[in-house]
Design an enzyme around this catalytic site. Structure first.
Site, PDB file in Angstrom:
ATOM      1  N   TYR A 440    -164.405   0.867  -7.010  1.00  0.00           N
ATOM      2  CA  TYR A 440    -165.239   0.653  -8.196  1.00  0.00           C
ATOM      3  C   TYR A 440    -166.595   1.361  -8.092  1.00  0.00           C
ATOM      4  O   TYR A 440    -166.880   1.977  -7.090  1.00  0.00           O
ATOM      5  CB  TYR A 440    -165.343  -0.811  -8.577  1.00  0.00           C
ATOM      6  CG  TYR A 440    -165.951  -1.839  -7.652  1.00  0.00           C
ATOM      7  CD1 TYR A 440    -166.694  -1.529  -6.536  1.00  0.00           C
ATOM      8  CD2 TYR A 440    -165.762  -3.191  -7.946  1.00  0.00           C
ATOM      9  CE1 TYR A 440    -167.245  -2.521  -5.743  1.00  0.00           C
ATOM     10  CE2 TYR A 440    -166.309  -4.192  -7.159  1.00  0.00           C
ATOM     11  CZ  TYR A 440    -167.054  -3.840  -6.057  1.00  0.00           C
ATOM     12  OH  TYR A 440    -167.592  -4.823  -5.284  1.00  0.00           O
ATOM     13  N   GLU A 441    -167.310   1.294  -9.172  1.00  0.00           N
ATOM     14  CA  GLU A 441    -168.622   1.983  -9.258  1.00  0.00           C
ATOM     15  C   GLU A 441    -168.462   3.487  -9.042  1.00  0.00           C
ATOM     16  O   GLU A 441    -169.328   4.154  -8.478  1.00  0.00           O
ATOM     17  CB  GLU A 441    -169.570   1.362  -8.229  1.00  0.00           C
ATOM     18  CG  GLU A 441    -171.049   1.561  -8.487  1.00  0.00           C
ATOM     19  CD  GLU A 441    -171.529   0.958  -9.795  1.00  0.00           C
ATOM     20  OE1 GLU A 441    -170.994  -0.074 -10.221  1.00  0.00           O
ATOM     21  OE2 GLU A 441    -172.428   1.549 -10.411  1.00  0.00           O
TER      22      GLU A 441
END
Lengths: 595, 595
Positions: A440-441
């Site tokens: 993620y990110e």
């Protein structure tokens, strides 16, 4: 079982002895009040929260998971109370803007606090960390009215915020997103669409949750330049700041995941929900990117924190577990076997974890210091230079922290043998929880493309120059120190190799459209190993300069780990450089049918 | 979602074109009936079982887990029927001794079948694989009476068998185990003690389960030389072969684990349970070691099989998922984005998986061929040489298959982005299921010590000689082939580096008690990378020799992957060699307090 003591001594050592942070803070008006005493108190209290409030809920939260029922999400038992205590202590606004109720603490300090919280309970930590990131975007881009309405509630933890980017058909490629925002007569917008993988999109920790949502205006140009950013609140806010009617933004379901099971990962449906524009129309991605450098560094710390609790637990187990004898003969003659820490291969595992964790912690401080210069310095040239360093090093930090964090957690699990695979012992949860931080990110593959493509090749190498200048200048500053020779030689060799590979990348990026993508992942790792070599050389230098005394073991451990890093881990950079410079041909030669 | 087609073309290619297995089988009387047609039929039927019978129960088995209730273990829905079908098809006795009802198939074939089963459903596969390993120990060491009573039921799958080694305080260090066996007047023994981590110790798949149990006789000498092996049946067996009374061996609980949740991992309590000695008193560890080489190779295949299903699923996703554009411009102009397989970094991920999986499959065939020579050859010198190779290469296979298998599964999960982290998609289960293979059947750290210590240093390097001879002879055989130059050069460089490092190890093992343990893990990986270079060179040679035709893409894919392996993965051996030759000092310098 999981063992964790907040690494306060190491944190103080980094701030005071390695990076001279107090001097730096004292030199900038807006951080002048950040004194060593205040920093100590914050770290100490933060450590207690991680150890005593967050950690005791970590295993139970994993087993219990978030529960979804008809649009409502219930977090695991204890999360709500722990969050309340955390918010009441002022931690949700630690790095926030003081004009709206934040504490204004520098990033170099907040990275350390966040690392401890991730170590104690990653799932629980994600809720306030997301809010902190959102607060930054609002503070930078939203109207004064939105700031007045939302920031104080975010900083005091009464409300929370999620970030809504991904849709079912697009994650990396946000240019093709479909959520629509239609302008209304009153200046607001009606948002319609579905977002997925929304961390903390719905939960029971706060009385209100709002969302920063990427969406397209009716007349938006196609692609990434047609995306705008909106603020959409679960409850509309009345003029007096009280909560009004329910806005049609609802949680459709939550994901059942490999880990971070106490963190609600939501499908969010916007059914004509009222929202407010943040920043300029069609400039939404740019608004998001403002906060990305801050947020990506924070998410990277998930890898460092989990690596550290895994290390500490593995050390405790290795000192306790009796199995076989030392190759040098029995060390523990009155027992049937020696503790497994006598075995060189067990030490190799522990030192690998440690070298990654502490190298990462140091690098987080270094990048945090650059972010603080950008934010607090009053010297424009200095700010510009620091901003370039931040742009260059943030993808390295996010991806390298989390890749080495996973490796550290896997190693820690391995130290426990069969017990490492049993849930009750806790070591396998660290692996599962760490794994998401690589995804993620912005996946670590995307971080690597950002580094090799946008930052290095995209600037014609210019962005990398201040980094190499800093390393070279620091090495030059150490030349009179004979004891540093064993650290400076490998650091210089790795830095040379990184420069050579950077030149190779610049030479090839123009001729071969696949050169950057073929090199990116290995190039980022090469950068990471070279950067950690610098960190470990700086740590060694500070340890050599210290008056051991009561902390003699602390400094000896630093020097020993620095030597281990240089001799046993840094050689990996050789393989990475060779792989990068092998080019793209072997990757692109196969046609799709040949896979 | 998980996609799997049994890799039959690759398996036939390896057997027929790379290793000339049919010729070899025809030359040995006891494998003369193993014709290419028979082999094809077995692989094809095996593939169907993996795809259609095992795989459909994989996700549901993970969610449902084994259930424990008052001593009884219930496997997930469908496991019992699937096992029954598998047993009725004769698969449980595929490699078994024909004198007792086994099929007598060579290991070079059974490794391929086992790999497919692991790919389809690792948890379910573990039950019969454990039985097959136990059958080998019984066939080699048990009395004729025990063989007559137990082997036919094991081969036809009516009964199952577990192996009981580990106790709460000892796993690696079996010399300190506490389970006691007391001789009885009738020649049997009463066993008392607790065993943990017993895969398939209790379940509902078969009418009876028996256990091979390590225990100590009352007068046993201390340490590993005082361990004996016993057979303990859940139900005592009457003289007519029917089941008699319940023996007091019971399951106390099952573990809740990170993965392989459909495989019951049991605590087994022996409360004066009747058992029978297998082999000589105090020679139990030697009996266990007979089967270890077979079993460790099999468990290694768990890494290859899971790596392969992860690869196949990732390829399917990468061809389907549309996201961003190729760096060379749009490839899929009528759609909003290109499939992600156009991106060099996605190809790097896929090719890394593939190079590990197919390199491992080839190496399993090579080691399997040596096991077959040991078992079926009638030439004593040839058998001795093959046995030495097996001793050397088995720890490499077990540890390198499973370490690279985990890496492959992690990469496959990464290709899926956020979906890789969601349970429903199946990719994260492969990671969790693969992780145990690095821990059980001797941790990979123990495999590395076995290789570097017992095998290489322990033989003064003698055991490694036939391996280097084989590689050098094969390279010499290719010298006239100009097209092979690009593969022979890196193979030779890696083999030279492995020899240099081996000499370093031999030179240092005598002087430094920690040299072997400090080197072991990196040395094993170096060996693995060099061995896979040989496998990929052999594959490339066979692909170059083939008449493409309808399989032109197949052979081009092999050559492309071989090039990728040589240029992009093999460089890792440089880092490993440097790390080994850095020695033990940095590992041993720290005292315990400094960790």
């Amino acid at each position: 079982m999981a063992e964790y003591r907040a690494p306060l001594q190491d944190m103080r050592f980094l701030l005071n002895e390695v990076f001279n942070a107090p001097e730096r803070w004292a030199s900038m008006p807006r951080t002048a009040e950040v004194t060593p005493d205040l920093v100590d108190a914050i770290l100490e209290e933060g450590g207690k929260i991680a150890e005593n409030l967050f950690l005791p809920l970590n295993r139970s939260g994993d087993e219990e998971e978030c529960q979804f029922n008809d649009g409502e999400v219930t977090t695991p038992s204890g999360f709500k109370d722990a969050y309340k205590t955390y918010a009441e202590g002022g931690w949700t606004g630690l790095g926030g803007n003081p004009e709206y109720g934040g504490q204004g603490m520098p990033k170099m300090l907040t990275v350390l606090v966040e690392e401890m919280m991730y170590a104690g309970n990653t799932s629980l930590t994600l809720y306030p960390v997301l809010s902190a990131g959102a607060a930054l975007a609002i503070d930078t881009h939203a109207s004064e009215e939105l700031k007045q309405t939302y920031l104080p509630k975010l900083y005091d933890g009464t409300w929370a915020c999620s970030m809504c980017l991904t849709e079912p058909h697009c994650g990396t490629d946000l240019g093709i997103l479909r959520t629509k925002a239609e302008p209304q007569a009153d200046g607001s917008y009606k948002l319609t669409g579905t977002k997925i993988f929304i961390t903390g999109g719905e939960h029971d920790l706060t009385e209100n949750i709002f969302h920063l949502v990427l969406a397209k205006l009716p007349d938006a140009p196609p692609g990434p330049k047609g995306i705008s950013l909106f603020l959409v609140s679960k409850y509309l806010v009345n003029e007096d700041g009280s909560l009004g009617e329910r806005n049609p933004v609802t949680c459709g379901s939550i994901e059942h995941k490999m880990g971070i099971k106490g963190s609600a990962t939501c499908v969010m449906n916007f059914d004509g929900a009222t929202g407010y524009l943040v920043g300029e129309p069609n400039r939404g991605l740019a608004c998001m990117f403002t906060m990305m450098n801050y947020e990506r560094l924070s998410i990277g710390l998930q890898g460092v924190g989990l690596g550290d609790i895994s290390y500490q637990s593995a050390v405790a187990y290795a000192k306790d577990r009796l199995q076989s004898r030392s190759p040098a003969g029995p060390q523990n003659k009155d027992k049937a076997a020696d503790p497994i820490i006598v075995h060189p291969d067990v030490r190799r595992m522990l030192l690998t974890q440690r070298a990654f964790n502490e190298g990462g912690r140091a690098f987080a401080c270094y990048v945090g210091a650059q972010l603080d210069t950008v934010k607090f310095s009053e010297d424009d040239a200095e700010k510009k230079r620091a901003a370039d360093l931040v742009a260059l090093l943030t993808p390295v930090a996010k991806a390298f922290f989390t890749d080495t964090g996973l490796e550290a957690c896997i190693i820690g699990q391995q130290v426990f043998g069969g017990h490492g695979y049993v849930r009750e012992w806790g070591m396998e949860q660290f692996v599962r929880d760490a794994r998401i931080a690589q995804i993620y990110e912005g996946t670590n593959g995307i971080q690597a493309l950002d580094l090799a493509g946008r930052k290095v090749a995209g600037s014609g190498g210019k962005l990398a120059e201040p980094y190499f200048e800093d390393v070279r200048a620091w090495v030059a500053s150490q030349q009179g120190n004979a004891a540093m020779g064993e650290f400076l030689a490998p650091l210089t060799a790795a830095t040379d190799k990184l420069e050579e590979t950077t030149r190779w990348l610049l030479d090839n990026a123009g001729n071969d459209p696949f050169a950057v993508g073929a090199a990116s992942c290995d190039y980022l790792h090469l950068f990471g190993y070279a950067a950690y070599a610098w960190m470990w050389a700086r740590i060694a230098s500070a340890a050599l300069a210290a008056e051991g005394g009561a902390s003699a073991d602390f400094y000896a451990g630093k020097l020993g780990t620095a030597r281990f890093y240089m001799q046993r881990l840094l050689p990996r950079h050789l393989a990475l450089a060779a792989s990068v410079m092998a080019g793209s041909e072997t990757l692109m030669a196969l046609n799709e049918a040949q896979f």
